[in-house]
Design an enzyme around this catalytic site. Structure first.
Site, PDB file in Angstrom:
ATOM      1  N   ARG A 117       8.699 -23.339   8.706  1.00 17.14           N
ATOM      2  CA  ARG A 117       8.539 -23.107   7.128  1.00 17.14           C
ATOM      3  C   ARG A 117       6.822 -23.087   6.761  1.00 17.14           C
ATOM      4  O   ARG A 117       6.559 -22.229   5.874  1.00 17.14           O
ATOM      5  CB  ARG A 117       9.247 -24.001   6.363  1.00 17.14           C
ATOM      6  CG  ARG A 117       9.256 -24.148   5.066  1.00 17.14           C
ATOM      7  CD  ARG A 117      10.177 -24.939   4.391  1.00 17.14           C
ATOM      8  NE  ARG A 117       9.998 -25.366   2.899  1.00 17.14           N
ATOM      9  CZ  ARG A 117      10.515 -24.668   1.768  1.00 17.14           C
ATOM     10  NH1 ARG A 117      11.483 -23.790   2.029  1.00 17.14           N
ATOM     11  NH2 ARG A 117      10.230 -24.889   0.611  1.00 17.14           N
ATOM     12  N   ILE A 150       8.865 -19.884  -2.835  1.00 13.70           N
ATOM     13  CA  ILE A 150       9.709 -20.210  -1.702  1.00 13.70           C
ATOM     14  C   ILE A 150      10.983 -21.301  -2.489  1.00 13.70           C
ATOM     15  O   ILE A 150      10.210 -22.349  -2.632  1.00 13.70           O
ATOM     16  CB  ILE A 150       8.891 -20.414  -0.583  1.00 13.70           C
ATOM     17  CG1 ILE A 150       9.784 -20.860   0.769  1.00 13.70           C
ATOM     18  CG2 ILE A 150       8.165 -21.683  -0.541  1.00 13.70           C
ATOM     19  CD1 ILE A 150       9.173 -21.133   1.859  1.00 13.70           C
ATOM     20  N   SER A 151      12.160 -21.291  -2.153  1.00 10.42           N
ATOM     21  CA  SER A 151      13.050 -22.058  -2.834  1.00 10.42           C
ATOM     22  C   SER A 151      12.873 -23.460  -1.915  1.00 10.42           C
ATOM     23  O   SER A 151      12.295 -23.668  -0.799  1.00 10.42           O
ATOM     24  CB  SER A 151      14.315 -21.615  -2.650  1.00 10.42           C
ATOM     25  OG  SER A 151      14.545 -20.495  -3.121  1.00 10.42           O
ATOM     26  N   GLN A 152      13.342 -24.562  -2.521  1.00  5.89           N
ATOM     27  CA  GLN A 152      13.413 -25.963  -1.943  1.00  5.89           C
ATOM     28  C   GLN A 152      14.386 -25.725  -0.638  1.00  5.89           C
ATOM     29  O   GLN A 152      15.273 -25.132  -0.756  1.00  5.89           O
ATOM     30  CB  GLN A 152      14.016 -26.689  -3.091  1.00  5.89           C
ATOM     31  CG  GLN A 152      14.166 -28.120  -2.672  1.00  5.89           C
ATOM     32  CD  GLN A 152      15.371 -28.972  -3.528  1.00  5.89           C
ATOM     33  OE1 GLN A 152      16.042 -28.144  -4.617  1.00  5.89           O
ATOM     34  NE2 GLN A 152      15.261 -30.172  -3.426  1.00  5.89           N
ATOM     35  N   PRO A 153      13.948 -26.673   0.431  1.00  3.20           N
ATOM     36  CA  PRO A 153      14.711 -26.337   1.476  1.00  3.20           C
ATOM     37  C   PRO A 153      16.409 -26.587   1.458  1.00  3.20           C
ATOM     38  O   PRO A 153      16.837 -26.119   2.127  1.00  3.20           O
ATOM     39  CB  PRO A 153      13.967 -27.493   2.329  1.00  3.20           C
ATOM     40  CG  PRO A 153      12.424 -27.650   1.831  1.00  3.20           C
ATOM     41  CD  PRO A 153      12.872 -27.416   0.399  1.00  3.20           C
TER      42      PRO A 153
END
Ligand code: SAH
Length: 220
Positions: A39, A65-68
């Site tokens: 990531r 970038i979205s939260q994991p």
């Protein structure tokens, strides 16, 4: 600042356990994919130290970038087994596409902002992902030439689900999308296609950047 890879791999592992598995994502293939994808290579250099933290990060051009955990959950909802062709709307950094590419046959991903499409294409190529196809354009229209898709994931919020996306979903396909407006409530929603019917299952409240382009003129 150079942060060593062993340390980053350890952070990644902790992220999978604490932020994702403990919150209920059970699909081992999804957890393994997230353990593999670096990531930190998908975020701007100044955010590398935060790449494995429990929140979204900026990727430039006002996008994120979205939260994991959200990436994991959306991926799990697609129930990928390996043979599928998957469409993603909103390539952004390319991170979600990279995760998907380890779990299905072919990923097709559309990005509205040309520069983001370009950098994601280069990044994915450099990292060796071979089964991801990136295109710049308005994801409202999907990718008709490559349809149908067993899975479709929209990574920007939309007040309505674009009809072309529904039309491009295979029989028994899954479509995962944050439904709602930019400033109002948004609900991550799973649509399952059963013939001509779409069964909607609300999953949970989320916060995404808005889907731009045609849908903005089309949502009244
Ligand atoms: N999946 C991305 C995060 C996406 S953020 C990742 O893993 O990094 C949402 C993305 O959707 C942004 O990059 C934004 O530019 C893009 N987007 C917004 N409207 C769009 C549209 N109509 N078609 C395609 N992409 C769109």
């Amino acid at each position: 600042m150079k942060i060593d890879e062993v340390y980053l791999a350890r952070l990644r592992s902790a992220m999978v356990e604490q932020q994702i598995a403990l919150r209920g994502v059970r699909d081992q293939r999804v957890l393994d994919a997230i353990r593999k994808v670096p990531r930190h290579m998908f975020v701007p250099p100044e955010f590398v130290p935060e790449a494995y933290n429990d929140y979204p990060l900026p990727v430039g051009k006002g996008q994120t970038i979205s939260q994991p955990y959200i990436v994991a959950q959306m991926t799990e909802l697609l129930e990928l087994k390996r043979e599928e062709r998957v469409l993603e709307i909103g390539t952004g950094s390319g991170y979600q596409a990279a995760i998907l590419s380890l779990l299905c046959a072919e990923v097709f991903t559309v990005e509205f902002v040309e520069e983001l499409a370009r950098t994601a294409t280069e990044r994915l190529k450099e990292l060796g992902y071979r089964n991801i196809h990136v295109r710049a354009g308005d994801g409202y229209d999907g990718w008709p030439d490559e349809a149908p898709f067993e899975g479709i994931v929209v990574t920007a919020a939309t007040p309505i689900v674009p009809e072309p996306l529904k039309a491009q979903l295979a029989a028994s396909g899954r479509l995962v999308v944050p439904v709602g407006s930019e400033f109002g409530d948004q609900t991550l929603t799973l649509y399952r296609r059963q013939g001509r019917e779409f069964k909607a299952v609300p999953i949970e409240p989320v916060r995404f950047v808005p889907l731009r382009g045609k849908v903005e003129k089309n949502d009244e």
